[in-house]
Design a protein around this motif. Sequence first.
Motif, PDB file in Angstrom:
ATOM      1  N   ASN A 106     -10.092   1.124  -8.925  1.00  0.00           N
ATOM      2  CA  ASN A 106     -11.483   0.742  -8.660  1.00  0.00           C
ATOM      3  C   ASN A 106     -12.301   1.771  -7.904  1.00  0.00           C
ATOM      4  O   ASN A 106     -13.495   1.589  -7.707  1.00  0.00           O
ATOM      5  N   HIS A 153       0.789  -1.230   0.000  1.00  0.00           N
ATOM      6  CA  HIS A 153       0.000   0.000   0.000  1.00  0.00           C
ATOM      7  C   HIS A 153       0.822   1.282   0.000  1.00  0.00           C
ATOM      8  O   HIS A 153       0.443   2.254  -0.627  1.00  0.00           O
ATOM      9  N   ARG A 159      -9.620  10.422  -3.091  1.00  0.00           N
ATOM     10  CA  ARG A 159      -8.927   9.123  -3.043  1.00  0.00           C
ATOM     11  C   ARG A 159      -7.512   9.228  -3.619  1.00  0.00           C
ATOM     12  O   ARG A 159      -6.572   8.634  -3.137  1.00  0.00           O
ATOM     13  N   CYS A 202       0.665  -0.374  -4.778  1.00  0.00           N
ATOM     14  CA  CYS A 202      -0.667   0.213  -5.010  1.00  0.00           C
ATOM     15  C   CYS A 202      -0.568   1.576  -5.683  1.00  0.00           C
ATOM     16  O   CYS A 202      -1.482   2.002  -6.385  1.00  0.00           O
ATOM     17  N   HIS A 237     -10.552  -5.635  -0.978  1.00  0.00           N
ATOM     18  CA  HIS A 237     -10.608  -6.263  -2.303  1.00  0.00           C
ATOM     19  C   HIS A 237     -10.140  -7.714  -2.313  1.00  0.00           C
ATOM     20  O   HIS A 237      -9.749  -8.252  -3.354  1.00  0.00           O
ATOM     21  N   HIS A 283      -3.518  -8.858  -3.855  1.00  0.00           N
ATOM     22  CA  HIS A 283      -4.549  -9.550  -4.651  1.00  0.00           C
ATOM     23  C   HIS A 283      -4.036 -10.002  -6.022  1.00  0.00           C
ATOM     24  O   HIS A 283      -4.719 -10.744  -6.720  1.00  0.00           O
ATOM     25  N   CYS A 307      -3.336   4.379  -6.796  1.00  0.00           N
ATOM     26  CA  CYS A 307      -4.700   3.914  -6.551  1.00  0.00           C
ATOM     27  C   CYS A 307      -5.323   4.612  -5.359  1.00  0.00           C
ATOM     28  O   CYS A 307      -6.459   5.056  -5.403  1.00  0.00           O
ATOM     29  N   ALA A 308      -4.557   4.695  -4.272  1.00  0.00           N
ATOM     30  CA  ALA A 308      -5.079   5.361  -3.080  1.00  0.00           C
ATOM     31  C   ALA A 308      -4.131   6.468  -2.638  1.00  0.00           C
ATOM     32  O   ALA A 308      -4.135   6.891  -1.498  1.00  0.00           O
ATOM     33  N   ASP A 347      -8.056  -6.611   3.691  1.00  0.00           N
ATOM     34  CA  ASP A 347      -8.239  -5.555   2.722  1.00  0.00           C
ATOM     35  C   ASP A 347      -9.582  -5.794   2.037  1.00  0.00           C
ATOM     36  O   ASP A 347      -9.984  -6.946   1.861  1.00  0.00           O
ATOM     37  N   SER A 392      -2.978  -0.906 -10.129  1.00  0.00           N
ATOM     38  CA  SER A 392      -3.921  -1.361  -9.096  1.00  0.00           C
ATOM     39  C   SER A 392      -4.273  -2.839  -9.209  1.00  0.00           C
ATOM     40  O   SER A 392      -4.059  -3.475 -10.243  1.00  0.00           O
ATOM     41  N   CYS A 393      -4.888  -3.359  -8.147  1.00  0.00           N
ATOM     42  CA  CYS A 393      -5.305  -4.760  -8.112  1.00  0.00           C
ATOM     43  C   CYS A 393      -6.448  -5.026  -9.084  1.00  0.00           C
ATOM     44  O   CYS A 393      -6.786  -6.173  -9.341  1.00  0.00           O
TER      45      CYS A 393
END
Lengths: 207, 473
Positions: B432, B67, B438, B410, B134, B113, B413-414, B132, B349-350
């Motif tokens: 996602n 992350h 975000r 990650c 996801h 993931h 993504c975040a 998590d 991202s995942c």
Amino acid sequence: MTQPFTIVTGIAAPLLLDDVNTDQITPAQASRSLHPDYAAAWFSRWRLDAQGNAVPDFVLNKPHYRDAAILVTGENFGCGSAREGAVWAMVARGIRCIVARSFADFYRANCIQNGVLPVVLAGDAMPRFETLVQDVAGRAPFTVDLQAQRVTGPGDQHFGFAIDAAERTLLLEGLDDIGLSLKHKTEIDRWERKTASEQPWLQAIPS
Amino acid sequence: MTEPMPATLFSKIWDAHVVAQRGDGKFLVYMDRNMLDEVRAPHVFARIEQQGLRLRRPDLTFAVQDHSVATRPGRNDTTRPDSTDIIRATRQAAHTHGVRLFDLDDPEQGISHVVAPELGMVLPGATHACADSHAATVGALGALAFGCGSTELEHILTTQTMALARPATLRLTLHGRLDHGVTAKDVILHAIARLGVDGARGAVVELTGSAVAAIPVEGRFTLCNMCTEMGARSALSAPDDAVFQWLAGRRMAPRGAAWDQALARWRTLRSDDDAIFDTELDVDCAGLEPQVTWGTDPSQSIGISAPVPDIGTAPPGREAAWRRALDYMALTQGAPIAGMPINRAFIGSCTNARLTDLESAAAVLRGRKVAPQVHAIVVPGSMTVRREAEACGLDQVFKAAGFEWHESGCSMCAGGSGARANPGERIMSTSNRNFEGRQGRDVRTHLASPAMVAAAAIAGRIVDVRPMLEGRP
Ligand code: SF4
């Protein structure tokens, strides 16, 4: 082991939005510290502007809601990331009960784990409750009684709620979740032995 | 002899993993594999130590740094000073507790993931717990995965079980033939738009139907991944030959006779014909266009040629939320979404950073250049994906087009790895979640497929990828 939840009396603050997600409750950046300041992270994107000054219009910044113990909100509260910090931030801010139209699954589970009571009022009482909370505007406290499964507002207005029996016991008694499961150690042992012989690939990973 | 009750795929896996029912009514469900990341690990391990407890099965538990790690080539512990402490604490704790860690410099590091299935760590018919939301991504292999919070994770690591109420089941049938240029991401965005962000709340979703069968295994991860955005407790699809082929030979998958024995069992992993689900839904994907989100939740998406919707068409009670979303996104109702200029493109991202995702982006990028004003990065879902992509020359395609070629994590993504956009910037992103903030304060995120993000990077604005794909695979 959670703190037992019995009766909470305090100010109810309305955050009447749907789909409030955990990125909004505690931005991801907050979780990169070993000891995050969850009270500071709590709704920080909405409470504070880019310079770090309080946004006066944001409802939870209003002086009469500042010490709220009960948060009142909309549908699907706590959706998004499963981060538990989004509940720890509530605890850090003294929020012990969240009354929502509905909760996202992960968030609800995390609340129970931390002695924060997630309430969905029975029947269609929610609009009436929201109006009352807005009318009272922090001038008088509300009381949440988990034993009686009831929220009481000024003027003795009562609102009932349902809760899963196991979760209620867990909150009331502050039960030790791990301890409860470890009582089944023999069954876990037995499951592992059986699986090791029937589906060995599940119990051992090739190195 | 009476016939056994017809069972769903979910209940076959669930029933086989229920160890006991606790006094409070909850089921103890055995977890075959656990995974945790550096954002949760230091806290969870510390709590376990404080309580004088220990991990039941460190050999079935894995930790990953994903992350908050930097993804720029040459990264190390201190590239992101504000995550140095948790990275090091995770390393220390994994060592103390004997847990295999996919560390920063590990050739198998990546997003949990992505790593779990590609190593064959998670298998058909297996259960998987990951701290998590996801976690359900791996359901594409026919595994039953549950996300969880940190306190639940303490329980999982110390008992190797989760204490759960039996969730409801939802069968989501996706049917219709997909046009060229329309991918798993478009299908799932469309489904979320139809069913809403709480359309599957609390349920275990089984994805089925002709559109699912036609989507390659890696695309099915994308489908399961985003069921989380409908509030699903978990998601999975029945494993088929494509899944078995995809898994065969993976490092942690069974081999030899064990593989054959496993395979025979895995072939029974599907819902029986008369199995009953609590809810049945179906979504038609025939004639679907590439999708792009216009708002601040993943259900707010439209086909690329559609206009930004009028607030008047919002579902009842959602008008204010729609107005707020349009405001945040600085979009005008009724105006086309195509043509909106973008500042950044993020492929990662995942959801969409496996090899096939990178291939579909590269098919668009080959021989083309990213618009000069666009900052474009590609962050492979794992270092394994990165190596595989390099082996087929994809890195060269990305670099020649003007994309930065990152290490895994990650990333944007975040906004967790420092790769974050500036206020007011507009990003086309394969991730996602397009939530407010975000990807950084006041950053405007549009979710789309890797091909659509590549097309937008080239054009410098949101465009339909399909004309760019003419004559290409
Ligand atoms: S890539 Fe994004 S959604 Fe996936 S695990 Fe990382 S932060 Fe979460």
